[in-house]
Design a protein around this motif. Structure first.
Motif, mmCIF file in Angstrom:
data_model
loop_
_atom_site.group_PDB
_atom_site.id
_atom_site.type_symbol
_atom_site.label_atom_id
_atom_site.label_comp_id
_atom_site.label_asym_id
_atom_site.label_seq_id
_atom_site.Cartn_x
_atom_site.Cartn_y
_atom_site.Cartn_z
ATOM 1 N N ILE A 73 -39.608 66.025 148.200
ATOM 2 C CA ILE A 73 -39.091 67.112 147.367
ATOM 3 C C ILE A 73 -38.910 68.350 148.243
ATOM 4 O O ILE A 73 -39.845 68.771 148.932
ATOM 5 C CB ILE A 73 -40.033 67.427 146.187
ATOM 6 C CG1 ILE A 73 -40.211 66.183 145.315
ATOM 7 C CG2 ILE A 73 -39.471 68.588 145.356
ATOM 8 C CD1 ILE A 73 -41.142 66.384 144.120
ATOM 9 N N ALA A 89 -40.010 72.897 146.341
ATOM 10 C CA ALA A 89 -40.604 72.528 145.053
ATOM 11 C C ALA A 89 -40.643 73.714 144.094
ATOM 12 O O ALA A 89 -40.816 74.873 144.498
ATOM 13 C CB ALA A 89 -42.008 71.983 145.275
ATOM 14 N N ASP A 103 -41.406 70.929 138.743
ATOM 15 C CA ASP A 103 -41.607 69.618 139.371
ATOM 16 C C ASP A 103 -43.028 69.096 139.127
ATOM 17 O O ASP A 103 -43.323 67.938 139.451
ATOM 18 C CB ASP A 103 -41.374 69.696 140.880
ATOM 19 C CG ASP A 103 -39.931 70.020 141.237
ATOM 20 O OD1 ASP A 103 -39.712 70.713 142.248
ATOM 21 O OD2 ASP A 103 -39.033 69.589 140.484
ATOM 22 N N VAL A 121 -47.282 72.373 141.279
ATOM 23 C CA VAL A 121 -46.545 73.387 142.029
ATOM 24 C C VAL A 121 -46.873 74.746 141.424
ATOM 25 O O VAL A 121 -46.556 75.023 140.264
ATOM 26 C CB VAL A 121 -45.030 73.141 141.990
ATOM 27 C CG1 VAL A 121 -44.312 74.190 142.834
ATOM 28 C CG2 VAL A 121 -44.707 71.740 142.481
#
Lengths: 113, 109
Positions: free
Chosen positions: B76, B79, B83, B107
């Protein structure tokens, strides 16, 4: 969404009692699955069905039975619930076009005291 | 029983950082899937990879299937708090799907 509903969503029961969880799908999917989810174990397959009255065991099938009398319904039965069966149970269906394409219900949280 | 091991099990990062999650097995799968699950909901399919060496991109998410079809990674970029969730890999063997134990990603804004 594949239109999968599970019932009940929450249940508390006592050790030794029978429990049935119901999964209903409205998409005419051929395959249906029951998984349990526990911390640190991810999702583990209990039983699955590849058609009406056609079922097979998964990784953790001991203590569980299933039935599929209609395409849309897949029942999971705990004949005599034990505390080790406390878990979140997920039903899923697959239309049969791709083995990895599962559509999940929202889960049924079962607590066995 | 075919096993899928995911690492790390937990990951907490700041918004804007990059991350990679790994899924490894000693078995070969016909296909490998990545799912994302949010609290109180069932997992939702993100991607399926079938061919060894295959790379698929889904916006800021990049999925790779190992050449030997035994391992996969999810990367990813940048982020975001949205997410946050449990990321599960799953390998198909016939019409049975075996899941890894998951990576819980948080996150922070």
């Amino acid at each position: 969404d594949a239109g999968i509903t599970q019932s009940p969503r929450h249940k508390v029961t006592e050790t030794g009692t029978p429990v049935t969880l119901r999964c209903h799908q409205t998409e005419n999917h051929r395959y249906m699955y029951w998984y349990r989810q526990d911390p640190g174990h991810g999702l583990r397959l209990i039983h699955y069905s590849y058609g009406v009255k056609d079922t097979d065991k998964g990784e953790v099938s001991d203590g569980y039975s299933v039935s599929r009398s209609k395409t849309e319904d897949f029942l999971l039965t705990l004949e005599s619930a034990t505390s080790s069966q406390t878990s979140v149970y997920f039903c899923a269906s697959n239309p049969g076009t791709s083995p990895g394409e599962l559509f999940f219900g929202e889960g049924s949280r079962l607590t066995v005291l | 029983t075919q096993l899928l091991e995911q690492s790390p099990q937990f990951l907490s990062i700041q918004e804007g950082e990059n991350l990679t999650v790994y899924c490894n097995s000693s078995s070969v799968f016909s296909s490998l899937q990545w799912y994302r699950q949010e609290p109180g909901e069932g997992p939702v399919l993100l991607v399926t990879v079938v061919t060894g060496g295959e790379v698929k991109k889904l916006k800021r998410l990049t999925f790779q299937f190992g050449d030997a079809r035994k391992d996969s990674s999810l990367h990813i970029t940048a982020a975001q708090p949205g997410d946050t969730g449990l990321y599960l890999c799953a390998g198909a063997n016939g019409w049975q799907l075996t899941f890894g134990s998951g990576t819980q990603l948080t996150v922070l804004p």
